[in-house]
Design a protein around this motif. Structure first.
Motif, short mmCIF file in Angstrom:
data_model
loop_
_atom_site.label_atom_id
_atom_site.label_comp_id
_atom_site.label_asym_id
_atom_site.label_seq_id
_atom_site.Cartn_x
_atom_site.Cartn_y
_atom_site.Cartn_z
N GLY A 86 0.96 -1.34 0.07
CA GLY A 86 -0.02 0.03 0.00
C GLY A 86 0.97 1.23 0.03
N ASN A 87 0.29 2.21 0.77
CA ASN A 87 1.13 3.64 0.54
C ASN A 87 2.13 3.81 1.63
OD1 ASN A 87 -1.02 4.35 -1.01
ND2 ASN A 87 -1.74 5.68 0.19
N LYS A 113 -1.19 6.05 -10.64
CA LYS A 113 -2.45 6.14 -10.51
C LYS A 113 -3.40 6.08 -11.77
CE LYS A 113 -4.45 8.46 -7.01
NZ LYS A 113 -4.72 9.38 -5.76
N VAL A 124 -6.00 1.47 -6.11
CA VAL A 124 -6.13 1.20 -4.44
C VAL A 124 -5.98 -0.24 -4.22
CG1 VAL A 124 -7.38 1.64 -2.21
CG2 VAL A 124 -7.58 3.32 -3.93
N THR A 125 -6.71 -0.94 -4.85
CA THR A 125 -6.89 -2.46 -4.48
C THR A 125 -6.10 -3.27 -5.44
OG1 THR A 125 -8.94 -2.67 -6.06
CG2 THR A 125 -9.22 -2.35 -3.46
#
Length: 303
Positions: A86-87, A113, A124-125
């Motif tokens: 993730g981030n 993105k 995101v996923t």
DNA sequence: AACCCTAGCAACCGCGCGCAC
DNA sequence: GGTGCGCGCGGTTGCTAGGGT
């Protein structure tokens, strides 16, 4: 007790670094290292916050940094790692020699993105949108009519306010019964008239709905589908109004066949808004799932 | 030429964690 | 164990250059 500030805000310079400041910082760190960031600006003769110095050094001045474009391999690494962690930009940056977390974060937010979205992958996923849509459709229960009305109204009020305030001045003065050829409206092309007509209908129905909430049948509102499909972003209020306005739940509702069926049942005939909806681009059509959006809303081409 | 919009990037901010005392 | 401090991290903001109208 609040945390004390890292420096005296009044005495520190902020904003862009000058080459002289860069030189001072670089030469000081070359001699003394980076042991105490709070002392570095003072000792180096800089009117900067220690934190600002650390950021400048780690993100820009460090001699081992790469400053050019990200290579394909680097981009692939970022995407792969992001799908796992993730981030966690610092973690990702640690795998890319010469890149900082800030670099990676900026590159992700500005390029990757969009790239992923363009490929039909949710950034995101990291799952394809089609997969997510199917998940949503099977997870959410079909909304009842009352929820739909409340949700759509909440969404609607905001969007209409936005629309009405940004609309040209002539809209305010243009009576719905304005006859064609009227000197104040002749310059409006037919497409604009059509849209204004729809908006006017929405406006009238909306004010009626607000005045008579009890006897308000939302689906009877001409232009509802148009609005729903056009203004699907900034809902407020109940969770349903939120999700109604993201487009995803619209898809879910479509998938369940409840929303449009219900609307058409109650309308008895195809509304003008319905036509608009049908003329919209079917950007997503996988098995039984439909995502209806006007072509203007095609932010992300879906594969 | 002037203005507006947008993307890209640099810098800032606030929070949380770890360490020393 | 409590407290203060320094640092790192992720999110956000602001500036600027370039392109479009």
């Amino acid at each position: 007790m609040g945390r004390i500030p890292c420096c005296e805000k009044d005495n520190v310079k902020r904003g862009q670094w000058t080459p002289e400041e860069d030189n001072k910082l670089s030469s000081y760190i070359a001699q003394h290292g980076t042991r105490n960031w709070r002392l570095i600006p003072k000792n180096a003769g800089l009117q900067r916050c220690g934190k600002s110095c650390r950021l400048r050094w780690t993100n820009y001045l460090r001699p081992d940094l790469k400053h050019g474009q990200f290579s394909d391999a680097e981009e692939q690494t970022i995407v792969k790692l992001h799908s796992v962690v993730g981030n966690r930009w610092s973690l990702i940056a640690a795998q890319l020699p010469g890149r900082t977390d800030n670099d990676v974060k900026n590159h992700w937010n500005t390029k990757l993105k969009k790239k992923l979205s363009g490929m039909g992958i949710d950034p995101v996923t990291h799952k394809p949108f089609s997969h997510l849509m199917a998940e949503i459709a099977t997870t959410l229960a079909p909304p009842n009519e009352a929820n739909l009305a409340e949700a759509a109204l909440g969404c609607f009020k905001d969007e209409m306010l936005h629309l009405l305030t940004k609309k040209r001045m002539d809209f305010q003065f243009q009576h719905p019964n304005t006859t064609p050829g009227n000197s104040t409206t002749t310059y409006i092309n037919s497409k604009q008239e059509e849209k204004d007509d729809t908006i006017e209908k929405i406006k009238i129905s909306l004010s009626r709905a607000m005045q008579e909430p009890d006897c308000f049948s939302f689906a009877s509102m001409s232009g509802f589908q148009y609005a729903l499909s056009t203004f699907g972003n900034e809902g407020s209020g109940s969770p349903w109004s939120q999700s109604m306005c993201t487009g995803s739940a619209c898809t879910a509702a479509d998938h369940q066949g409840h929303l449009h069926d219900k609307l058409e049942e109650e309308n008895g005939e195809e509304s003008e808004g319905g036509k608009e909806l049908r003329n919209g681009s079917h950007i997503f059509n996988s098995d039984s799932i439909l995502w209806d959006l006007p072509s203007d809303d095609l932010m992300n081409p879906i594969v």
